[in-house]
Design a protein around this motif. Structure first.
Motif, PDB file in Angstrom:
ATOM      1  N   LEU A 163     -20.533 -25.988  51.013  1.00 49.22           N
ATOM      2  CA  LEU A 163     -21.327 -26.012  51.236  1.00 49.22           C
ATOM      3  C   LEU A 163     -23.558 -26.446  51.329  1.00 49.22           C
ATOM      4  CD1 LEU A 163     -21.016 -23.554  54.848  1.00 49.22           C
ATOM      5  CD2 LEU A 163     -20.552 -26.114  54.343  1.00 49.22           C
ATOM      6  N   TRP A 209     -24.021 -27.697  48.293  1.00 52.71           N
ATOM      7  CA  TRP A 209     -24.100 -29.369  47.606  1.00 52.71           C
ATOM      8  C   TRP A 209     -24.461 -30.480  48.612  1.00 52.71           C
ATOM      9  CZ3 TRP A 209     -23.142 -28.352  41.889  1.00 52.71           C
ATOM     10  CH2 TRP A 209     -23.351 -30.077  41.627  1.00 52.71           C
ATOM     11  N   ARG A 210     -23.032 -30.204  49.764  1.00 54.64           N
ATOM     12  CA  ARG A 210     -22.550 -31.177  50.780  1.00 54.64           C
ATOM     13  C   ARG A 210     -24.013 -31.299  51.617  1.00 54.64           C
ATOM     14  NH1 ARG A 210     -18.988 -30.641  48.466  1.00 54.64           N
ATOM     15  NH2 ARG A 210     -17.438 -31.374  47.757  1.00 54.64           N
ATOM     16  N   LEU A 211     -24.919 -29.919  51.551  1.00 58.25           N
ATOM     17  CA  LEU A 211     -26.137 -29.943  52.675  1.00 58.25           C
ATOM     18  C   LEU A 211     -26.761 -30.681  52.451  1.00 58.25           C
ATOM     19  CD1 LEU A 211     -25.631 -26.640  53.911  1.00 58.25           C
ATOM     20  CD2 LEU A 211     -25.687 -28.593  54.832  1.00 58.25           C
ATOM     21  N   ALA A 212     -26.595 -30.375  50.300  1.00 59.58           N
ATOM     22  CA  ALA A 212     -28.025 -31.134  49.630  1.00 59.58           C
ATOM     23  C   ALA A 212     -28.232 -32.591  49.573  1.00 59.58           C
ATOM     24  CB  ALA A 212     -28.526 -30.349  48.591  1.00 59.58           C
ATOM     25  N   GLY A 213     -26.667 -32.774  49.720  1.00 59.27           N
ATOM     26  CA  GLY A 213     -26.197 -34.355  49.465  1.00 59.27           C
ATOM     27  C   GLY A 213     -26.321 -34.769  47.884  1.00 59.27           C
ATOM     28  N   MET A 214     -26.484 -34.257  46.685  1.00 58.26           N
ATOM     29  CA  MET A 214     -25.879 -34.103  45.453  1.00 58.26           C
ATOM     30  C   MET A 214     -24.971 -34.610  45.027  1.00 58.26           C
ATOM     31  SD  MET A 214     -27.589 -30.508  44.004  1.00 58.26           S
ATOM     32  CE  MET A 214     -26.933 -29.638  44.136  1.00 58.26           C
ATOM     33  N   PRO A 215     -25.068 -35.818  43.944  1.00 58.80           N
ATOM     34  CA  PRO A 215     -23.877 -36.847  43.797  1.00 58.80           C
ATOM     35  C   PRO A 215     -23.043 -35.543  43.108  1.00 58.80           C
ATOM     36  CG  PRO A 215     -26.402 -36.528  42.377  1.00 58.80           C
ATOM     37  CD  PRO A 215     -25.982 -35.785  42.979  1.00 58.80           C
ATOM     38  N   PRO A 254     -20.737 -34.628  44.122  1.00 59.42           N
ATOM     39  CA  PRO A 254     -19.697 -34.239  44.928  1.00 59.42           C
ATOM     40  C   PRO A 254     -17.972 -33.837  44.681  1.00 59.42           C
ATOM     41  CG  PRO A 254     -19.898 -36.125  46.776  1.00 59.42           C
ATOM     42  CD  PRO A 254     -20.339 -35.994  45.241  1.00 59.42           C
ATOM     43  N   ILE A 287     -32.294 -27.082  46.986  1.00 57.65           N
ATOM     44  CA  ILE A 287     -33.222 -27.377  47.442  1.00 57.65           C
ATOM     45  C   ILE A 287     -34.056 -28.765  47.219  1.00 57.65           C
ATOM     46  CG2 ILE A 287     -35.182 -26.824  49.002  1.00 57.65           C
ATOM     47  CD1 ILE A 287     -33.704 -24.242  49.404  1.00 57.65           C
ATOM     48  N   LEU A 288     -34.778 -27.903  45.630  1.00 57.75           N
ATOM     49  CA  LEU A 288     -36.217 -29.532  45.347  1.00 57.75           C
ATOM     50  C   LEU A 288     -35.109 -30.246  44.470  1.00 57.75           C
ATOM     51  CD1 LEU A 288     -38.142 -26.030  44.537  1.00 57.75           C
ATOM     52  CD2 LEU A 288     -38.227 -27.949  45.898  1.00 57.75           C
ATOM     53  N   TRP A 289     -33.377 -30.668  44.388  1.00 55.17           N
ATOM     54  CA  TRP A 289     -33.371 -31.230  43.194  1.00 55.17           C
ATOM     55  C   TRP A 289     -33.959 -32.795  42.896  1.00 55.17           C
ATOM     56  CZ3 TRP A 289     -29.967 -35.578  43.498  1.00 55.17           C
ATOM     57  CH2 TRP A 289     -30.232 -35.944  44.876  1.00 55.17           C
ATOM     58  N   ARG A 290     -34.187 -33.392  44.360  1.00 60.15           N
ATOM     59  CA  ARG A 290     -34.763 -34.455  43.865  1.00 60.15           C
ATOM     60  C   ARG A 290     -35.776 -34.237  43.366  1.00 60.15           C
ATOM     61  NH1 ARG A 290     -33.789 -37.544  50.155  1.00 60.15           N
ATOM     62  NH2 ARG A 290     -34.512 -35.398  50.761  1.00 60.15           N
ATOM     63  N   VAL A 291     -36.800 -33.248  43.469  1.00 58.84           N
ATOM     64  CA  VAL A 291     -38.024 -33.335  42.889  1.00 58.84           C
ATOM     65  C   VAL A 291     -38.000 -32.578  41.911  1.00 58.84           C
ATOM     66  CG1 VAL A 291     -40.649 -32.261  43.777  1.00 58.84           C
ATOM     67  CG2 VAL A 291     -38.615 -33.001  45.527  1.00 58.84           C
ATOM     68  N   LEU A 336     -30.465 -40.206  45.648  1.00 56.48           N
ATOM     69  CA  LEU A 336     -31.400 -39.751  46.306  1.00 56.48           C
ATOM     70  C   LEU A 336     -32.751 -39.306  46.006  1.00 56.48           C
ATOM     71  CD1 LEU A 336     -29.622 -37.831  49.078  1.00 56.48           C
ATOM     72  CD2 LEU A 336     -30.549 -39.722  49.599  1.00 56.48           C
ATOM     73  N   ALA A 337     -32.192 -39.157  44.439  1.00 53.79           N
ATOM     74  CA  ALA A 337     -33.490 -38.545  43.727  1.00 53.79           C
ATOM     75  C   ALA A 337     -34.023 -39.750  43.316  1.00 53.79           C
ATOM     76  CB  ALA A 337     -32.850 -37.714  42.818  1.00 53.79           C
ATOM     77  N   HIS A 386     -31.839 -38.438  52.843  1.00 56.27           N
ATOM     78  CA  HIS A 386     -30.743 -37.382  52.778  1.00 56.27           C
ATOM     79  C   HIS A 386     -30.403 -37.049  54.018  1.00 56.27           C
ATOM     80  CE1 HIS A 386     -30.345 -33.198  54.010  1.00 56.27           C
ATOM     81  NE2 HIS A 386     -29.854 -33.331  52.356  1.00 56.27           N
ATOM     82  N   PRO A 434     -27.117 -34.618  55.331  1.00 58.90           N
ATOM     83  CA  PRO A 434     -25.940 -33.239  55.168  1.00 58.90           C
ATOM     84  C   PRO A 434     -24.708 -34.039  54.932  1.00 58.90           C
ATOM     85  CG  PRO A 434     -27.616 -32.414  56.305  1.00 58.90           C
ATOM     86  CD  PRO A 434     -27.933 -33.536  56.582  1.00 58.90           C
ATOM     87  N   ASN A 470     -23.695 -36.417  52.732  1.00 65.20           N
ATOM     88  CA  ASN A 470     -24.084 -37.979  52.013  1.00 65.20           C
ATOM     89  C   ASN A 470     -24.609 -37.757  51.249  1.00 65.20           C
ATOM     90  OD1 ASN A 470     -22.937 -39.777  54.444  1.00 65.20           O
ATOM     91  ND2 ASN A 470     -24.337 -38.747  55.565  1.00 65.20           N
ATOM     92  N   HIS A 471     -23.550 -38.259  49.993  1.00 65.16           N
ATOM     93  CA  HIS A 471     -24.214 -38.122  48.357  1.00 65.16           C
ATOM     94  C   HIS A 471     -24.053 -39.770  48.174  1.00 65.16           C
ATOM     95  CE1 HIS A 471     -22.261 -33.706  48.639  1.00 65.16           C
ATOM     96  NE2 HIS A 471     -22.132 -34.500  49.422  1.00 65.16           N
TER      97      HIS A 471
END
Lengths: 658, 258
Positions: free
Chosen positions: A22, A24-30, A32, A71-75, B173-174, B242, B244, B246-247
């Protein structure tokens, strides 16, 4: 009857899997569909394996760290890799926790193995072994693309033993081959467990499972190669009884080891030597027999070489060449051998300690192992040390075998290090070092490409941390860096033997600082230059494969090549520019309208080769030209380029003074 | 607090300050790095807890990555949560602020502002509950912090006579933008192959801007050929924020000829 407590770990692991999926998808990480699915599945499998396990404290810790990184993966610069690594670290920790239970070794290893099979690219000699296995069995499906420097297509120094071992998996594709490669891993862990239990060493299950994870880049996370089989054979030898049966099996194992890979001949010799000495008691003159055998072999090889031109005994690449190589490395090249030995321990790309700091604790524990379990010590140390010496002398500067994961060359040492670690597992420093090593393993598993270094002078994993300070590099030798890290290693062993946590932490801190502080402020290795400093320039050689540079006579670094007027270096601000460059006739550099002649002469053949009969000037190739240093005054900004029609210029490093 | 622990606090604060000074010496002054001595002082207030020394070492070790201010900020947040004294908690918040200066975003600013509330709460349990509640509330309302706007860095270009190619980091997104500088100061034609994916609709997810051309890129594989002048850079920009489930990701291959 199933108790409530028995279900705690499976439920927690399943919840962790759901949360990873969940979050992973909420954060939109690559990724998936890849890691975003495989990690939850790994947690579910881990849950199935953790039935009855009541120590679950690492699951919430892992999930909290995972969530923070999510939470911080984009930073953060490590991005989603750190989140994934935190999750894998949790699975590894649970594997270690469950190791003490029934079938704990298998249950502890299996979830991570599942992940490794799925996410690791099938590359390197795995493909070559698969191809050979296909040729033998007729189940074809893999073709190894010949690399630059390979003898010829289809020609190989590999024996058919390992390909035959993995051949039952061929019909099932990559996963089948990996499963077959997993069996020696499992055999090694189980034999190590047996050895540790027989000698009543502490936490045998923990050590057996941890050992599988602690050779980062070449744990079971590594490819299906021969290293684990060799480690399993050495463990198997260590549990053999004394007496004639033991001696006979030792000889069989030794033959198998050499048939597996010629590289293991040192380990095989060590096994036979120890078995012989064990079985001859205190008989007078017992040392003469192994010496006599060694002398006979030497005379046979030398006689064959001198009298018959090497027709009878065929060593790798031919007897004459091998004998010359051994002579060169032992007699003419001791300094290079010494540096290679230091690099084996400390080189950032391929050394043992930067990726597996737990070895520091293991080295500190060797005296303990020697005192308490002398038989085990000799059975593991002699094959391991002899293997290392033979490997070093045999392969010389190419000991690392990059770009394949370099830790594979240390596998025959794993039983020795792991068993000695067992003797000091209770020490806090050992736990700290194991923790750091397992964290590195977790990171490498989620960034598998970081295992494949290209002998570029900087390690892929450290690049992720942007660590480019004072580190040992076999490509860019630095006496200061080597001295510092040698001191670091020795102090580490001392601190580990004293079990000084404060000392170890301060040591880690000093190491971190050494990596933080740039060795040469403002200096850039030209091949690492990034935009906007560099535009259009090519790299020489274009192919990064280190095999292409392995026979270079001087520096083996790639160079930045300017050979077109539209390629340039752009110095945005600075007053003075230092560059180290070379070029053939007609090589010029233009900067701010000034032209500099960078033509440099070809170097004479190195002395080491001159001693062996090669004289004169090195062949006319860019890497054989002398590098010269230039100091250039510049205005606030400047372009550095070659003129139209100029010969290529090769740049080693550049330094801007503001 | 006994004298020895006071000396410990002082020693570790001084160690943090020393490391910071060395950094200033070697890397030049940066406001962000002032987080380090502040965080060192904050963590030093944890003397006596089992996590004091490892926390301190991790904090200082983080200087070997350039994410040191981030680690200092994390240490600051941790101190706010666990430090028994108001002084330590205040120092914790202060060590987050320099990081914020380099990574400003409304989400991050709100998070830091929300952090001021638990600083003044004495009970650890109440602080933990309030912090978690605030954190979740901010995340729900504003979403997770996004990448920091920084100076654009063009992709690495390689060129030979008559043609050029680039190595372009994937857009996510990063890393929401890619820039390709013109390979030569003369007209050139460029072909870009772009694999766009990771979203759940067919609306555009990125824009390709080059010279006077603007191309919208929905999900799928796109090959775009353009004739450009020697002063035209190529920008590929993610236009999805961002969201949810979506990647968004774009893999780019580019070659040019002239």
């Amino acid at each position: 009857m199933v108790k409530r407590e028995d279900l705690l770990a499976p439920v927690l692991c399943a919840m962790a899997g759901v949360w990873v999926f969940l979050a992973w998808r909420l954060a939109g990480m690559p990724d998936p569909g890849g890691m975003g699915r495989m990690l939850p599945l790994t947690w579910f499998l881990c849950g199935l394996m953790c039935f009855h396990c009541r120590d679950t404290k690492f699951v919430p810790v892992s999930m909290v760290v995972f969530t923070v990184f999510c939470i911080l993966w984009r930073v953060l610069p490590l991005g989603h890799h750190a989140a994934a690594a935190a999750s894998v670290a949790g699975v590894i920790a649970m594997g270690l926790r469950v190791s003490g239970q029934r079938f704990g070794v298998v249950r502890g290893i299996l979830p991570v193995f599942f992940l490794a099979v799925i996410v690791l690219p099938f590359t390197s000699d795995e493909v070559r072994f698969a191809e050979i296995a296909g040729d033998i069995t007729g189940v074809r499906g893999y073709t190894f693309i010949t690399r630059p420097g390979d003898p010829s297509p289809g020609d190989s120094h590999h024996t058919p033993v390992f390909p035959l071992m993995i051949s039952p998996g061929l019909p099932f594709g990559t996963a089948g081959i990996r499963v077959m490669g997993f069996l020696p891993v499992l055999a090694c862990a189980l034999l190590m467990l047996k050895l540790l239990r027989r000698h009543s060493m502490p936490s045998p299950e923990f050590i057996a499972v941890a050992a599988v994870f602690m050779m980062p880049g070449f744990t079971l996370l590594g490819p299906a190669l021969t290293g684990w089989t060799a480690a399993a054979v050495i463990c198997g030898y260590a549990v053999l009884p004394r007496g004639r049966t033991g001696l006979a099996v030792t000889i069989l194992l030794s033959v198998f080891l050499v048939a597996l890979k010629m590289r293991f001949v040192g380990a095989a010799a060590g096994m036979i030597a120890v078995a012989y000495l064990e079985n001859t008691g205190k008989a007078k003159g017992r040392f003469l027999v192994p010496l006599g055998v060694a002398a006979f072999l030497f005379l046979a090889i030398a006689g064959d070489r001198l009298l018959l031109g090497g027709r009878l005994i065929w060593l790798r690449y031919g007897t004459p060449e091998t004998v010359l190589l051994l002579v060169m490395n032992t007699i003419h090249n001791p300094r290079v051998m010494l540096f290679s030995a230091v690099n084996m321990l400390f080189d950032a790309e391929s050394g043992l300690l930067p990726k597996a700091p737990w070895v520091i604790a293991a080295l500190a524990a060797l005296p303990v192992l020697y005192r308490k379990h002398r038989d085990v010590f000799f059975r593991l140390a002699v094959p391991g040390v002899l293997y290392t010496i033979v490997h070093l002398v045999w392969t010389g500067e190419a000991w690392h075998g990059l770009p394949a994961p370099s830790t594979r060359v240390f596998m025959p040492l794993l039983p020795l290090f792991a068993v000695s670690l067992s003797a000091v597992l209770a020490r806090k420093t050992s736990r700290l070092l194991i923790g750091v090593s397992l964290a590195v393993s977790a990171l490498i598993l989620v960034v598998p490409e970081s295992r494949f270094n290209m002998a570029s002078g900087s390690d892929n994993l450290m690049n992720l941390f942007q660590a480019r300070g004072m580190m040992v590099s076999m490509l860019r030798p630095s006496g200061m860096a080597a001295a510092f890290w040698l001191f670091f290693g020795m102090t580490g062993v001392f601190m580990a033997s004293r079990d000084s946590m404060t000392g170890m932490k301060v040591l880690f801190l000093s190491g971190a600082l050494a990596m933080a502080l740039p060795g040469n402020r403002g200096r850039t290795e030209a091949e690492n230059a990034e935009p906007p400093l560099v535009h259009g320039a090519l790299l020489y050689p274009e192919n990064p494969d280190p095999a292409l540079r392995s026979l270079w006579l001087f520096s083996k670094q790639r160079l930045l090549m300017l050979d077109h007027p539209d390629q340039h270096l752009f110095i945005q601000r600075g007053r003075r520019l230092f560059i180290r460059a070379s070029g053939g006739p007609g090589a010029l550099l233009v900067i701010d309208g000034d032209t500099i002649d960078v033509h440099s002469p070809l170097l004479p053949i190195p002395e080491i080769l001159a001693q062996m009969g090669r004289h004169g000037i090195a062949p006319d190739r860019p890497e054989n030209r002398a590098m010269r240093e230039y100091s250039l005054d510049i205005r606030e900004s400047a372009y550095l380029r070659v003129p139209m029609g100029g010969a290529p210029v090769f740049i080693d490093w550049l330094e801007v003074l503001e | 607090m006994g004298k020895s622990s006071e000396r410990g606090e002082l020693a570790f604060t001084l160690a943090g300050v020393s490391v910071w000074l060395v950094l200033v010496l070697f890397r030049g002054f940066s406001l962000e790095w002032t987080a380090l001595p502040l965080a060192a002082a904050a963590v030093a207030s944890l003397t006596g807890t089992p996590l004091f020394l490892p926390g301190f070492v991790i904090l200082l070790a983080s200087v070997f990555s350039l994410s040191g201010p981030g680690a200092a900020a994390a240490a600051g947040i941790y101190t706010v949560l666990v430090s028994p004294g108001l002084k330590g908690r205040l120092l914790g918040v202060l060590s987050v602020i320099p990081w914020l200066s380099g990574h400003y975003s409304p989400e991050a600013a709100t998070l830091v502002a929300a952090l001021m509330i638990p600083v003044f709460l004495g009970s650890f349990r109440i602080r933990a509950v309030v912090s978690t509640a605030l954190f979740i509330a901010v995340l729900l309302f504003l979403g997770p912090p996004g990448p920091v706007a920084s100076h654009p860095v063009p992709a690495r270009c390689f060129l030979r006579e008559g043609h050029a190619w680039w190595t372009v980091e994937s857009i996510t997104l990063a890393n929401p933008e890619a820039i390709l500088a013109p390979p030569v100061p003369a007209p050139f034609s460029i072909t870009l192959e772009m694999d766009c994916g990771g979203i759940r609709d067919s609306l555009p997810m990125a824009l390709l801007i080059a010279g006077e051309n603007t191309v919208e890129l929905p999900e799928g594989t796109h090959t775009v050929s353009l004739e450009l002048t020697g002063s035209d850079s190529i920008f590929v920009t993610l236009i999805r924020g961002h969201s949810p489930f979506n990647h968004p990701v774009i893999h780019i291959k580019a070659v040019a000829e002239w």
